[in-house]
Design a protein around this motif. Structure first.
Motif: not given
Length: 471
Positions: A46, A65, A78, A187, A189
């Motif tokens: 990303v 992405m 994500l 973030w 994932w």
């Protein structure tokens, strides 16, 4: 010749300044699961840039992405924040082998707890506007797969979903806060590689991910969003082979935990910013010991380069970037430079004039310095360093380059002035013999000295000398 060298240095300085100014824009985080074959682990990248929109007085977030898949099963996701709850999620799935060539599905979802995320509705956005700009499958090239697992069949079955989208006024997201000005935005994932889909609509049912090491997994990473701010709205590029730029698996980065990274950087920087330039200055210093200083400094710098290159290869995630290629080239050049310098010295002491090894040593050395300086900047970018450190390094290299240019000009000017003086070269015989023995130990490096040999039919009462301690 000297003017061309000065021109090369000036060009390099300009390039370094431009690179340092552009270095802060894209941030990137990747996990390379398909390096060890098509049926390996999670594989995504990303890239993020943010832009301050004057009309909305908020930041727009641009995302690129890449999701690599080898089957129609499973999904990749994500999301912003450190947990599922409240995250703004971007989920990619689809069949790259579809005979109808359907584009990958990009489903934007959220969830208020630990259950299946639901498609985002207008009531959920809080003023955020998300637009999908592109989504398509690209087959993975042969060079993107580990050679030991590469066959014609598995290359054809590995595809990358390339997705681009923009999140307008992303800071208004009502869930987990999204800030373009923080240096460690969390973030998450998640990944599932087993689910079989009945359909690939954006509201398709999603089975849960598993724990790491099972049929799926999840994880966190942290992004320096402040670094991603750009002056113009643009989609970030995905730089191949680079696991992180302005991002890391822990807040604030992880490189400080690996001393080998710092040792590699120190050795290469010391070689090209201190020792190699000091060796050039030494050979042009005019000192009777200039050659001794020169070869000691150059040998020490070459040792630093070879050790630093060995550490870099050990640390290398994958040898597929310009930084690695230049690093290997520089290491080989350092060995060749030693051989050329030795050959020049041996022949020059005997015939007291230049030959092919002399000119090869000069010009390879200049190219060697340019490559080394450029690779310092590339290395800092590869390690994900921000604008301040990259700009500092570019400025320091520029100062070193300008210092070398100034020193070469000053020494050349001084020598030319001495040569124009009446009676230059007529010295006391004993003094001149001693000076000649010392001076001809130097590696002659001056482009203007095309004939440096001592005349062999002089009046025995005098000895005419030339200073060969110039580069």
């Amino acid at each position: 010749m000297r003017s061309s060298f000065v021109s090369c240095l000036s060009t390099l300085i300009a390039v370094l300044i431009l690179v340092s100014q552009a270095a802060s824009e894209p941030v990137q985080y990747c996990r390379f699961g398909h390096e060890n074959g098509p049926d390996a682990s999670v594989d995504f990248c990303v890239g993020i840039t943010t832009y301050k929109n004057v009309s909305s007085n908020d930041y727009d977030m641009y995302m690129t992405m890449h999701v690599t898949k080898s089957s129609a099963q499973g999904w990749n996701a994500l999301g912003t924040g450190s947990t599922m709850a409240g995250a703004l999620m971007f989920i990619v799935y689809g069949d790259p082998l579809s005979t109808s060539h359907e584009a990958p599905t990009v489903s934007v979802r959220t969830v208020d707890g630990y259950h299946e995320p639901q498609v985002l509705t207008q009531a959920d956005t809080g003023g955020v506007n998300i637009r999908l700009l592109q989504a398509h499958w690209d087959p993975v090239n042969v060079t993107d797969v580990d050679d030991s697992h590469t066959t014609s069949s598995n290359i054809a079955s590995v595809f990358t979903a390339k997705v681009a989208l923009v999140c307008y006024s992303c800071g208004k997201w009502p869930g987990t806060p999204i800030s373009a000005e923080v240096t460690a935005q969390p973030w998450v994932w998640a990944w599932n590689d087993k689910q079989e889909f009945d359909d690939y609509s954006d509201s398709a049912h999603l089975e849960a991910h598993q724990h790491p090491g099972s049929s799926g997994g999840w994880g966190r990473f942290y992004v320096d969003m402040a670094r991603s701010i750009t002056s113009t709205p643009s989609l970030p590029p995905i730089r191949p082979g680079i696991p992180a730029l302005g991002a890391s698996d822990i807040p604030g980065g992880w490189d400080w935990m690996n001393p080998a990274v710092y040792i590699h950087g120190f050795l290469m920087s010391a070689a090209f910013i201190i020792f190699f330039p000091a060796g050039v200055i030494a050979i042009r210093s005019g000192s009777p010991r200039s050659f001794r200083y020169h070869w000691i400094l150059q040998l020490l710098a070459s040792i630093f380069v070879l050790i630093g290159t060995a550490i870099g290869l050990i640390l290398a995630h994958k040898i597929d970037t310009v930084h690695y290629y230049i690093g290997i080239t520089v290491a080989l050049c350092s060995v060749v430079q030693i051989g050329l310098g030795w050959r020049h010295h041996v022949v020059f002491v005997r015939i007291q004039t230049r030959q092919w090894a002399s000119h090869g040593h000069i010009w390879l050395g200049r190219l060697f310095l340019l490559l080394g300086w450029a690779n310092i900047i590339l290395g800092l970018l590869l390690a994900g360093n921000g604008r301040s450190l990259v700009s500092l390094a570019a400025s320091l290299i520029s100062v070193v380059a300008l210092t070398l240019i100034g020193w070469i000009w000053f020494v050349t000017r001084q020598r030319e002035q001495r040569e124009r003086q009446p009676g230059w070269g007529e010295e006391d015989p004993l003094f001149s013999v001693q000076a000649t023995r010392d001076d001809y130990q130097a590696v002659a490096m001056d482009d203007d000295d095309d004939n440096e040999s001592q005349p062999r039919h002089e009046d025995p009462g005098t000895v005419k000398t030339r200073n060969t301690n110039a580069e």
